[in-house]
Design a protein around this motif. Sequence first.
Motif, PDB file in Angstrom:
ATOM      1  N   SER A 168       0.877  -1.363   0.226  1.00  0.00           N
ATOM      2  CA  SER A 168      -0.016  -0.057  -0.012  1.00  0.00           C
ATOM      3  C   SER A 168       0.838   1.011   0.084  1.00  0.00           C
ATOM      4  O   SER A 168       1.686   1.725   1.030  1.00  0.00           O
ATOM      5  CB  SER A 168      -0.829   0.034   1.117  1.00  0.00           C
ATOM      6  OG  SER A 168      -1.658   1.070   1.345  1.00  0.00           O
ATOM      7  N   VAL A 169       0.834   1.877  -0.979  1.00  0.00           N
ATOM      8  CA  VAL A 169       1.452   3.252  -0.961  1.00  0.00           C
ATOM      9  C   VAL A 169       1.013   4.191  -0.112  1.00  0.00           C
ATOM     10  O   VAL A 169       1.799   5.113   0.481  1.00  0.00           O
ATOM     11  CB  VAL A 169       1.696   3.718  -2.645  1.00  0.00           C
ATOM     12  CG1 VAL A 169       2.451   5.200  -2.911  1.00  0.00           C
ATOM     13  CG2 VAL A 169       2.481   2.852  -3.664  1.00  0.00           C
TER      14      VAL A 169
ATOM     15  N   VAL B 105       2.768   6.780   6.969  1.00  0.00           N
ATOM     16  CA  VAL B 105       3.393   6.537   7.996  1.00  0.00           C
ATOM     17  C   VAL B 105       5.010   6.851   7.984  1.00  0.00           C
ATOM     18  O   VAL B 105       5.731   6.862   9.034  1.00  0.00           O
ATOM     19  CB  VAL B 105       3.815   4.834   8.303  1.00  0.00           C
ATOM     20  CG1 VAL B 105       2.428   4.168   8.792  1.00  0.00           C
ATOM     21  CG2 VAL B 105       4.450   4.113   7.078  1.00  0.00           C
ATOM     22  N   PHE B 106       5.214   7.429   6.935  1.00  0.00           N
ATOM     23  CA  PHE B 106       6.630   7.904   6.590  1.00  0.00           C
ATOM     24  C   PHE B 106       7.059   9.146   7.610  1.00  0.00           C
ATOM     25  O   PHE B 106       8.320   8.955   8.290  1.00  0.00           O
ATOM     26  CB  PHE B 106       6.910   8.529   5.259  1.00  0.00           C
ATOM     27  CG  PHE B 106       8.211   8.960   4.937  1.00  0.00           C
ATOM     28  CD1 PHE B 106       9.098   7.894   4.468  1.00  0.00           C
ATOM     29  CD2 PHE B 106       8.606  10.289   5.065  1.00  0.00           C
ATOM     30  CE1 PHE B 106      10.447   8.250   3.971  1.00  0.00           C
ATOM     31  CE2 PHE B 106       9.822  10.721   4.559  1.00  0.00           C
ATOM     32  CZ  PHE B 106      11.005   9.745   4.062  1.00  0.00           C
TER      33      PHE B 106
ATOM     34  N   LEU C 279       6.561  -4.560   5.220  1.00  0.00           N
ATOM     35  CA  LEU C 279       7.069  -4.107   3.859  1.00  0.00           C
ATOM     36  C   LEU C 279       6.989  -2.450   3.647  1.00  0.00           C
ATOM     37  O   LEU C 279       8.030  -1.978   3.281  1.00  0.00           O
ATOM     38  CB  LEU C 279       6.454  -4.925   2.488  1.00  0.00           C
ATOM     39  CG  LEU C 279       7.004  -4.678   1.461  1.00  0.00           C
ATOM     40  CD1 LEU C 279       8.550  -5.055   1.247  1.00  0.00           C
ATOM     41  CD2 LEU C 279       6.251  -5.326   0.101  1.00  0.00           C
ATOM     42  N   GLU C 280       6.071  -1.978   3.691  1.00  0.00           N
ATOM     43  CA  GLU C 280       6.042  -0.595   3.586  1.00  0.00           C
ATOM     44  C   GLU C 280       6.652   0.053   4.503  1.00  0.00           C
ATOM     45  O   GLU C 280       7.458   1.245   4.123  1.00  0.00           O
ATOM     46  CB  GLU C 280       4.452   0.011   3.772  1.00  0.00           C
ATOM     47  CG  GLU C 280       3.463  -0.708   2.714  1.00  0.00           C
ATOM     48  CD  GLU C 280       2.733  -1.901   2.991  1.00  0.00           C
ATOM     49  OE1 GLU C 280       3.213  -2.495   3.708  1.00  0.00           O
ATOM     50  OE2 GLU C 280       1.950  -2.242   2.402  1.00  0.00           O
ATOM     51  N   LEU C 281       6.664  -0.363   5.640  1.00  0.00           N
ATOM     52  CA  LEU C 281       7.755   0.540   6.717  1.00  0.00           C
ATOM     53  C   LEU C 281       9.160   0.130   6.514  1.00  0.00           C
ATOM     54  O   LEU C 281       9.866   1.336   6.686  1.00  0.00           O
ATOM     55  CB  LEU C 281       7.455  -0.259   8.162  1.00  0.00           C
ATOM     56  CG  LEU C 281       5.844   0.334   8.871  1.00  0.00           C
ATOM     57  CD1 LEU C 281       5.431  -0.697   9.826  1.00  0.00           C
ATOM     58  CD2 LEU C 281       5.974   1.666   9.290  1.00  0.00           C
ATOM     59  N   PHE C 282       9.336  -0.823   5.886  1.00  0.00           N
ATOM     60  CA  PHE C 282      10.880  -1.114   5.845  1.00  0.00           C
ATOM     61  C   PHE C 282      11.211  -0.535   4.567  1.00  0.00           C
ATOM     62  O   PHE C 282      12.539  -0.044   4.093  1.00  0.00           O
ATOM     63  CB  PHE C 282      11.137  -2.984   5.748  1.00  0.00           C
ATOM     64  CG  PHE C 282      10.995  -3.249   7.104  1.00  0.00           C
ATOM     65  CD1 PHE C 282      11.660  -2.792   8.280  1.00  0.00           C
ATOM     66  CD2 PHE C 282      10.840  -4.555   7.261  1.00  0.00           C
ATOM     67  CE1 PHE C 282      11.337  -3.137   9.400  1.00  0.00           C
ATOM     68  CE2 PHE C 282      10.734  -5.230   8.549  1.00  0.00           C
ATOM     69  CZ  PHE C 282      11.060  -4.536   9.792  1.00  0.00           C
TER      70      PHE C 282
END
Length: 238
Positions: free
Chosen positions: A6-7, A13-14, A195-198
């Motif tokens: 999810s982009v 969360v960036f 995945l998105e967080l890493f």
Amino acid sequence: MGNLFSVEYMIKVFPQLLGYVHVTVMVTVVSAVLGILLGAGIAIVRLKKVPVLNQLLVVFISFMRGTPFLVQLFLIYFGVPEIMSHMGISTKHIPGLVFVYAVFTLHIAAYSAEIMRSSIDAVAVGEKEAAKSIGMTELQSYVRIILPQAFTMSIPPLTNLVIGMLKGTALIFNVGVVDMMRKADLMGGNSQRYLELFVDAAIIYAVLIIIVSLLGRLLEKRFTVAGRTARPVLISEE
């Protein structure tokens, strides 16, 4: 969990991960400055072959360069407080981050000492003799002539060393320090979207490394130019 990647969530969360980047930056900057200064001192002691101290420093450098960084982190973070408690010294008032700074500083010092030692050796003998001929003391010759030139030659490998340590900060979450990677791990456990967080963490690390690389090039360029303009002054004094 929904779709695989999810982009939208990654963008959302960036900023939260970015809020912990100061821990990574502080550990890298403080440890790099202290480690390089300590490494320069170690290099001089080794070149002077100070009895006993030189042999102890050889053992120290061999240990720090010959053991995994994670092992060193565990030894200092958990081992030093344990030893101090057996000596009757309480470490409860000492923040855990202090021990993290200590292990990074010692690790950088061990590697930078060898880099600086070879760079000091590479300074032309004529430069050292010229400094002595105009009446400089040994300390003055080191501060004004030898170390600036040695540092200039050391900038590329020292930059690589700092980059390696910047990457190494990703390991400090293993001792409970809440940094960018620890925050990503905690958030991933709640959302199951590791995945998105890493990917966010990887982007932040990549940007930081690019910044360090650019600063290294700027330093090298500035010191090289300064060294070229300073050399005629020494000759004129001679």
